[in-house]
Design an enzyme around this catalytic site. Structure first.
Site, PDB file in Angstrom:
ATOM      1  N   LYS A  36       0.838  -1.197   0.000  1.00 36.17           N
ATOM      2  CA  LYS A  36       0.000   0.000   0.000  1.00 36.17           C
ATOM      3  C   LYS A  36       0.874   1.248   0.000  1.00 36.17           C
ATOM      4  CE  LYS A  36      -3.918   1.986   2.623  1.00 36.17           C
ATOM      5  NZ  LYS A  36      -4.796   1.772   3.789  1.00 36.17           N
ATOM      6  N   SER A  39      -9.613   1.937   2.900  1.00 36.39           N
ATOM      7  CA  SER A  39      -8.732   2.691   2.030  1.00 36.39           C
ATOM      8  C   SER A  39      -7.708   1.828   1.299  1.00 36.39           C
ATOM      9  CB  SER A  39      -7.992   3.737   2.878  1.00 36.39           C
ATOM     10  OG  SER A  39      -7.174   3.109   3.858  1.00 36.39           O
ATOM     11  N   SER A  97      -9.976  -0.692   7.086  1.00 36.06           N
ATOM     12  CA  SER A  97      -9.432  -0.420   5.756  1.00 36.06           C
ATOM     13  C   SER A  97      -8.729  -1.591   5.097  1.00 36.06           C
ATOM     14  CB  SER A  97      -8.466   0.769   5.817  1.00 36.06           C
ATOM     15  OG  SER A  97      -9.174   1.967   6.028  1.00 36.06           O
TER      16      SER A  97
END
Length: 472
Positions: A75, A150, A174
């Site tokens: 990420k 996210s 997330s």
């Protein structure tokens, strides 16, 4: 080797047998990323093949290991020395990491090959990956829909077969929410189990690095490789901090009043009922539990999290690093840097966080939320004295369409209703694919969430693997 469905264990077997090399795997995944239409990746690292060659050289010298030569995605809020990292924000558009995150350093030492960085909501603020400053990631099961957020880029990349596993960060769900939307496994460890050093902070008392994988066993493997106390992160804990499970899990608590609340899609409730049947078939006893304070976790989260955001993002001022506007005086530069560098969702949460910390409102909001947090932690402790795990759906509905909830922040925030409790309580939780539902001709995934007491990740892995077997 079908890389689109291969697990880490499958790739490990291929590497050990000589059917594949780290270089051949890296080349196949790079080709898949190049042909991808989901916009899962923000960028591919320029040294992927060099990493793969180094892993092959280690194997030729007689080294072995479950992660040696395995490709992985990261990420875009985790640091690797010299690599670009932006947290999905324009304010860090040209930033390159000066050091490597502890969790990623451990994986490097294990021989992992990092392919690149995945898209995310800016500074991890969002539930759809629509709030990235660069692109909107699409759900591989229906590209008209969001992948969740996210960590939507990481979840979509795994679901689309662009990588066998990826790392995400989980502040209020997330990792687990996008895992549910994309039909993969998403795991959030106990707070402090994995070092946050090198993870760009959003909510410091909530953030945890966790894997997105194609199986529970792969999630367990990555957790084992990244966990541990870190002198660079004072919130990580030692082996004697929490107790460990002493017996195999038998009882699973079901907070039915919480699950039956208004706003939960009927297809989610139906799928959850089927999932409970599978858990019973796997040999677990289901027990109704009452956790009244759990319904207030979302309110706690949207006070505590913005307050911590307000503090953590104060460092982006156009002076030390990141975007800097060309202005004649320092104050104007500070204002314009944040105006131009932050997106609307980040600004919204900054305003909310600054408000709840301000004089006259601190006691009414922030202090009250912190006190309520302690009540929730105590409630979890009490429930886990009678059951081994708690089961809920992961999300209140399947993946929604891109743009469907963009104009209504509250509708977006409600997507976290089942997941935020684990972050507020600091307990581990996992989302496991539990089936699909047909919407407008597309099969959309749904997820089952399991939560356990602090440091009881092994319980989640045991139940999760048993549930996977029932779903085969």
């Amino acid at each position: 080797m079908n890389i689109k469905t291969a697990t880490i264990k499958d790739l490990q077997t291929a590497l050990e047998s000589g059917a594949e090399t780290a270089v051949s795997l890296a080349e196949k995944y790079l080709a898949a990323i190049e042909a991808d239409t989901t916009d899962s990746f923000l960028g591919v690292y320029d040294d992927v093949l060099q990493q793969a060659k180094a892993a092959d050289a280690r194997r030729e010298k007689g080294e072995s290991g479950p992660l040696l030569g395995i490709p992985l995605a990261v990420k875009d809020n985790m640091l690797i020395t010299g690599k670009p990292v932006s947290a999905g924000s324009k304010i860090l558009e040209d930033y390159k990491a000066p050091y490597t995150a502890t969790a990623l350093k451990k994986l490097q030492e294990s021989g992992v090959v990092f392919l690149g960085r995945t898209n995310m909501d800016e500074f991890a603020m969002g539930s759809s990956t629509e709030h990235s400053a660069y692109q909107v990631t699409k759900n591989p099961h229906d590209e008209a829909r969001v992948p969740g957020g996210s960590s939507g880029g990481s979840a979509a990349a795994v679901a689309a077969g662009l990588v066998p596993a990826a790392l995400g960060s989980d502040t209020g769900g997330s990792v687990r929410q996008p895992a549910s939307f994309c039909g993969v496994v998403g795991f959030k460890p106990t707070y402090g189990a994995v070092s946050r050093y090198g993870l760009i902070a959003m909510g410091s008392s909530l953030d945890q690095i966790g894997p997105l994988t194609r199986s529970v066993a792969d999630a367990e493997l990555l957790f084992s490789a990244t966990r541990g106390q870190d002198p660079l992160d004072s919130t990580t804990y030692g082996s004697d901090t929490y107790s460990e499970p002493t017996a195999a899990p038998k009882k699973i608590g079901v907070p039915r009043a919480f699950i039956d609340a208004d706003g939960v899609d009927p297809v989610v409730k139906e799928n959850f009922a089927i999932a409970l049947t599978k858990l019973e078939r796997a040999g677990y006893e289901l027990v109704d539990v009452q956790i009244d304070i759990l319904s207030e976790a979302l309110a706690m989260y949207y006070i505590i999290m913005p307050a911590e955001v307000s503090s953590n993002l104060a460092r982006y001022d156009g002076v030390t690093y990141g975007l800097r506007t060309d202005d004649t005086d320092l104050f104007t530069q500070y204002v314009h840097t944040r105006r131009d560098g932050f997106g609307p969702e980040v600004k919204r949460r900054l305003l909310l966080g600054t408000y709840v910390l301000s004089t006259g409102y601190y006691d009414a909001y922030y202090r009250t939320a912190v006190r309520a947090r302690r009540v929730l932690e105590a409630a979890f402790t009490k429930v886990f004295s009678t059951v081994d795990a708690i089961a809920t759906p992961t999300t209140p509905a399947p993946a929604f369409k891109i743009g469907e909830k963009s104009a209504d922040p509250l509708e977006m925030y409600i997507q976290d209703i089942f997941t935020v409790g684990a972050n507020i309580g600091g307990i581990p939780a996992i989302s496991i694919p539990s089936g699909t539902t047909e919407v407008e001709g597309k099969e959309l995934p749904l997820g089952l969430q399991l939560m356990a007491d602090k440091n009881h990740e092994s319980i989640l892995f045991t139940i999760g693997k048993g549930f996977e077997n029932e779903c085969l």
